[in-house]
Write a protein that holds these residues in place. Sequence first.
Motif, PDB file in Angstrom:
ATOM      1  N   GLY A 128       0.800  -1.222   0.000  1.00  0.00           N
ATOM      2  CA  GLY A 128       0.000   0.000   0.000  1.00  0.00           C
ATOM      3  C   GLY A 128       0.833   1.273   0.000  1.00  0.00           C
ATOM      4  O   GLY A 128       2.029   1.265   0.307  1.00  0.00           O
ATOM      5  N   TRP A 130       0.923   5.608   1.210  1.00  0.00           N
ATOM      6  CA  TRP A 130       0.627   6.271   2.486  1.00  0.00           C
ATOM      7  C   TRP A 130      -0.522   7.258   2.439  1.00  0.00           C
ATOM      8  O   TRP A 130      -1.078   7.620   3.468  1.00  0.00           O
ATOM      9  CB  TRP A 130       1.861   6.995   3.021  1.00  0.00           C
ATOM     10  N   ASN A 131      -0.883   7.766   1.260  1.00  0.00           N
ATOM     11  CA  ASN A 131      -1.751   8.954   1.252  1.00  0.00           C
ATOM     12  C   ASN A 131      -3.196   8.654   1.653  1.00  0.00           C
ATOM     13  O   ASN A 131      -3.868   9.512   2.225  1.00  0.00           O
ATOM     14  CB  ASN A 131      -1.689   9.667  -0.101  1.00  0.00           C
ATOM     15  N   LYS A 154       1.306  -5.423   3.039  1.00  0.00           N
ATOM     16  CA  LYS A 154       2.394  -4.558   3.535  1.00  0.00           C
ATOM     17  C   LYS A 154       1.938  -3.113   3.383  1.00  0.00           C
ATOM     18  O   LYS A 154       2.046  -2.518   2.320  1.00  0.00           O
ATOM     19  CB  LYS A 154       3.651  -4.821   2.695  1.00  0.00           C
ATOM     20  N   GLU A 157       4.820   2.394   5.482  1.00  0.00           N
ATOM     21  CA  GLU A 157       5.404   2.611   6.807  1.00  0.00           C
ATOM     22  C   GLU A 157       5.333   4.074   7.239  1.00  0.00           C
ATOM     23  O   GLU A 157       5.535   4.392   8.413  1.00  0.00           O
ATOM     24  CB  GLU A 157       6.862   2.148   6.815  1.00  0.00           C
ATOM     25  N   GLY A 204       1.700   2.908  -5.512  1.00  0.00           N
ATOM     26  CA  GLY A 204       2.799   3.799  -5.149  1.00  0.00           C
ATOM     27  C   GLY A 204       3.314   4.550  -6.358  1.00  0.00           C
ATOM     28  O   GLY A 204       2.605   4.742  -7.346  1.00  0.00           O
ATOM     29  N   SER A 205       4.568   4.958  -6.276  1.00  0.00           N
ATOM     30  CA  SER A 205       5.137   5.807  -7.328  1.00  0.00           C
ATOM     31  C   SER A 205       5.595   4.971  -8.528  1.00  0.00           C
ATOM     32  O   SER A 205       5.934   3.789  -8.376  1.00  0.00           O
ATOM     33  CB  SER A 205       6.343   6.553  -6.754  1.00  0.00           C
ATOM     34  N   GLU A 226      -0.657   0.258  -9.455  1.00  0.00           N
ATOM     35  CA  GLU A 226      -1.492   1.462  -9.348  1.00  0.00           C
ATOM     36  C   GLU A 226      -0.547   2.617  -9.039  1.00  0.00           C
ATOM     37  O   GLU A 226      -0.129   2.799  -7.892  1.00  0.00           O
ATOM     38  CB  GLU A 226      -2.529   1.282  -8.225  1.00  0.00           C
ATOM     39  N   LEU A 227      -0.192   3.390 -10.053  1.00  0.00           N
ATOM     40  CA  LEU A 227       0.865   4.389  -9.896  1.00  0.00           C
ATOM     41  C   LEU A 227       0.305   5.813  -9.992  1.00  0.00           C
ATOM     42  O   LEU A 227      -0.895   6.011  -9.809  1.00  0.00           O
ATOM     43  CB  LEU A 227       1.952   4.133 -10.943  1.00  0.00           C
ATOM     44  N   GLY A 228       1.161   6.758 -10.274  1.00  0.00           N
ATOM     45  CA  GLY A 228       0.696   8.155 -10.302  1.00  0.00           C
ATOM     46  C   GLY A 228       1.105   8.848 -11.580  1.00  0.00           C
ATOM     47  O   GLY A 228       1.546   8.218 -12.536  1.00  0.00           O
ATOM     48  N   CYS A 260      -3.708  10.684  -5.601  1.00  0.00           N
ATOM     49  CA  CYS A 260      -3.128  10.307  -6.893  1.00  0.00           C
ATOM     50  C   CYS A 260      -3.963  10.757  -8.086  1.00  0.00           C
ATOM     51  O   CYS A 260      -3.434  10.928  -9.178  1.00  0.00           O
ATOM     52  CB  CYS A 260      -2.900   8.808  -6.944  1.00  0.00           C
ATOM     53  N   GLU A 348       5.128  14.798 -10.758  1.00  0.00           N
ATOM     54  CA  GLU A 348       3.857  14.837 -10.013  1.00  0.00           C
ATOM     55  C   GLU A 348       4.032  15.707  -8.757  1.00  0.00           C
ATOM     56  O   GLU A 348       5.017  15.554  -8.025  1.00  0.00           O
ATOM     57  CB  GLU A 348       3.533  13.390  -9.607  1.00  0.00           C
ATOM     58  N   PHE A 416     -10.852   1.215 -11.799  1.00  0.00           N
ATOM     59  CA  PHE A 416      -9.858   2.196 -11.391  1.00  0.00           C
ATOM     60  C   PHE A 416      -8.462   1.666 -11.709  1.00  0.00           C
ATOM     61  O   PHE A 416      -8.101   0.567 -11.281  1.00  0.00           O
ATOM     62  CB  PHE A 416      -9.982   2.454  -9.886  1.00  0.00           C
TER      63      PHE A 416
HETATM   64  P1  NAD Z   1       6.170   4.868  -2.845  1.00  0.00           P
HETATM   65  O1  NAD Z   1       6.333   4.254  -4.178  1.00  0.00           O
HETATM   66  O2  NAD Z   1       7.309   5.633  -2.269  1.00  0.00           O
HETATM   67  O3  NAD Z   1       5.821   3.741  -1.748  1.00  0.00           O
HETATM   68  C1  NAD Z   1       4.800   2.784  -1.940  1.00  0.00           C
HETATM   69  C2  NAD Z   1       5.153   1.512  -1.199  1.00  0.00           C
HETATM   70  O4  NAD Z   1       6.381   0.995  -1.686  1.00  0.00           O
HETATM   71  C3  NAD Z   1       5.321   1.677   0.313  1.00  0.00           C
HETATM   72  O5  NAD Z   1       4.660   0.607   0.957  1.00  0.00           O
HETATM   73  C4  NAD Z   1       6.820   1.617   0.523  1.00  0.00           C
HETATM   74  O6  NAD Z   1       7.185   1.027   1.743  1.00  0.00           O
HETATM   75  C5  NAD Z   1       7.302   0.766  -0.634  1.00  0.00           C
HETATM   76  N1  NAD Z   1       8.622   1.173  -1.113  1.00  0.00           N
HETATM   77  C6  NAD Z   1       9.121   2.436  -1.182  1.00  0.00           C
HETATM   78  N2  NAD Z   1      10.360   2.426  -1.718  1.00  0.00           N
HETATM   79  C7  NAD Z   1      10.653   1.126  -1.988  1.00  0.00           C
HETATM   80  C8  NAD Z   1      11.786   0.459  -2.555  1.00  0.00           C
HETATM   81  N3  NAD Z   1      12.872   1.125  -2.933  1.00  0.00           N
HETATM   82  N4  NAD Z   1      11.734  -0.882  -2.697  1.00  0.00           N
HETATM   83  C9  NAD Z   1      10.638  -1.577  -2.311  1.00  0.00           C
HETATM   84  N5  NAD Z   1       9.544  -0.993  -1.767  1.00  0.00           N
HETATM   85  C10 NAD Z   1       9.544   0.334  -1.603  1.00  0.00           C
HETATM   86  O7  NAD Z   1       4.845   5.743  -2.951  1.00  0.00           O
HETATM   87  P2  NAD Z   1       4.189   6.652  -1.849  1.00  0.00           P
HETATM   88  O8  NAD Z   1       5.100   7.798  -1.557  1.00  0.00           O
HETATM   89  O9  NAD Z   1       3.719   5.815  -0.714  1.00  0.00           O
HETATM   90  O10 NAD Z   1       2.889   7.184  -2.604  1.00  0.00           O
HETATM   91  C11 NAD Z   1       2.936   8.258  -3.509  1.00  0.00           C
HETATM   92  C12 NAD Z   1       2.889   7.780  -4.937  1.00  0.00           C
HETATM   93  O11 NAD Z   1       1.901   6.781  -5.077  1.00  0.00           O
HETATM   94  C13 NAD Z   1       2.486   8.868  -5.918  1.00  0.00           C
HETATM   95  O12 NAD Z   1       3.188   8.701  -7.114  1.00  0.00           O
HETATM   96  C14 NAD Z   1       1.004   8.615  -6.148  1.00  0.00           C
HETATM   97  O13 NAD Z   1       0.493   9.120  -7.336  1.00  0.00           O
HETATM   98  C15 NAD Z   1       0.975   7.135  -6.116  1.00  0.00           C
HETATM   99  N6  NAD Z   1      -0.356   6.666  -5.732  1.00  0.00           N
HETATM  100  C16 NAD Z   1      -1.074   5.979  -6.644  1.00  0.00           C
HETATM  101  C17 NAD Z   1      -2.349   5.555  -6.320  1.00  0.00           C
HETATM  102  C18 NAD Z   1      -3.205   4.782  -7.277  1.00  0.00           C
HETATM  103  O14 NAD Z   1      -4.205   4.221  -6.843  1.00  0.00           O
HETATM  104  N7  NAD Z   1      -2.879   4.723  -8.556  1.00  0.00           N
HETATM  105  C19 NAD Z   1      -2.868   5.829  -5.055  1.00  0.00           C
HETATM  106  C20 NAD Z   1      -2.082   6.526  -4.165  1.00  0.00           C
HETATM  107  C21 NAD Z   1      -0.816   6.931  -4.498  1.00  0.00           C
END
Ligand code: NAD
Length: 470
Positions: A128, A130-131, A154, A157, A204-205, A226-228, A260, A348, A416
């Motif tokens: 998952g 964080w937002n 997971k 954090e 995530g990103s 599911e990215l951004g 996102c 972003e 979605f």
């Molecule tokens: P992130 O990619 O930094 O982290 C997401 C997850 O990945 C966390 O659980 C984190 O612990 C893990 N993670 C981080 N770095 C890692 C690494 N090097 N190796 C393995 N795992 C790692 O994203 P974020 O900061 O939590 O969220 C923001 C991003 O997520 C933005 O780009 C946003 O657009 C996107 N987002 C997308 C959606 C969607 O539904 N499409 C929803 C919310 C957020």
Amino acid sequence: MNAIAKNPVENNEVTFESEVRQLVADQRDYFQSNATRSVEFRLAQLMKLKELLLENEDKMHEAIMKDFGKSKYENQLTEFFPIIDELNISIKNLKKWMQHRSVKTNLLNFPAKSYLVPEPLGVTLVIGAWNFPYNLSLTPLVGSMAAGNTTILKPSELPAETSRIMAKIINGNFDPNYLRVVEGAIPETTALLKQRYDKIFFTGSPMVGKIVNRAAAEHLTNVTLELGGKNPVIFHKDAVLKTGVKRMIWSKFVNSGQLCIAPDYALVHKDVKDEFLKLAVKEIEKANFSPENHNFVQIINERNFDRVVGLIDPEKVYYGGTHNRGDRRINPTILNNVTLDDAVMQDEIFGPILPVMEYETIDEAFEIIKGIEKPLAAYLFSDSSTIKERFLQEIPFGSGGINDCVMQVTNPNIPFGGVGNSGMGRYHGKYSFECFSHFKGVLDKPTAIETNLKYYGYSEKQLKVIKALG
Ligand code: NAD
């Protein structure tokens, strides 16, 4: 196994990795015992999750308030309601979703029945962001459970309290062989990603999405990402500005822009830009963002605070631009006369800044959007059916809206997910069930009749019949 849930960071890497390996092996054994397959089992687990969430609602509100100042009102609207809604829809429709889906049989195979059989994929890993820490962990989890899988979840954090409470609720009440929350940051996620799963669902990103995709490729694991991205919102000259700007401002600044699918930047027709800016300020002031009004969420941490503040060019500030690091709050900010070269247009934003760019022709606006990676969402405010149709045909995006922003995500009948750099795969409602299932294609033939068309001893007559069937 308890160590995984309680103190992952205190474990040394080798111990943690071997515990994770064991957890995956145990879940695989459990899955292969067929325990998770029946509709009764799935429904009981979904109902148990719903009950637990409702029992712990107040504690979950408190946890997210501690993490980043999100009030119970906003938490209810943007986290709790969607999760409970997803649970209700899954519980109500599960039997129907699990049925064989008939498809037509072609003439060559006549007589026969053809159908698709949904089957669970196996052991799944859900990671998952964080937002919306509850929503983005538990909504995919519902899909995984409904589809009959075992799950390792997971959560992010960064909001530590919400991660902890999800671990406490789930790990205290579910069999770890079926469902386990594993808390942790990059080292723990890295260890998790070394294992073989049957499905990885990541939010995530795009940068971390690539890491996840590479890890999944090692085992040819099915992935949903599911990215951004940078989501455009267009205000064409014929837009109904008053209503449009009101809708857009809420979508941009809810959760302090840490959403996102929030509109990232605005493209506004030059004829209506002044009016647009005035209305935008009016709407921001009407919303009166403040903790007392329960609508002013903090930025998740200082690193993100500094990153977002760094995008504010003082020379372009039209409104706002002020912030408080101690409190990690940034006041809603509008930047005017922004160009593609500005820092705010490079990546972003994920924060409460709205850059505004002016355009003269709709082709110019489309050109700008198409010059940036495919967005997760795109929005158009216009009353012209020609412009609407061109927007739908020419602009790639994951999901979007016409004359509204963000609300498409609340309709479970709309899948979605992103496209290209903003992700792959889709979920919500029945799409979540499909996302976590494989559909076996089956041709089911009676034995009473046999057509001899395919067998050797080919003849001209046979050839004619096959041609006629094609
Ligand atoms: P992130 O990619 O930094 O982290 C997401 C997850 O990945 C966390 O659980 C984190 O612990 C893990 N993670 C981080 N770095 C890692 C690494 N090097 N190796 C393995 N795992 C790692 O994203 P974020 O900061 O939590 O969220 C923001 C991003 O997520 C933005 O780009 C946003 O657009 C996107 N987002 C997308 C959606 C969607 O539904 N499409 C929803 C919310 C957020």
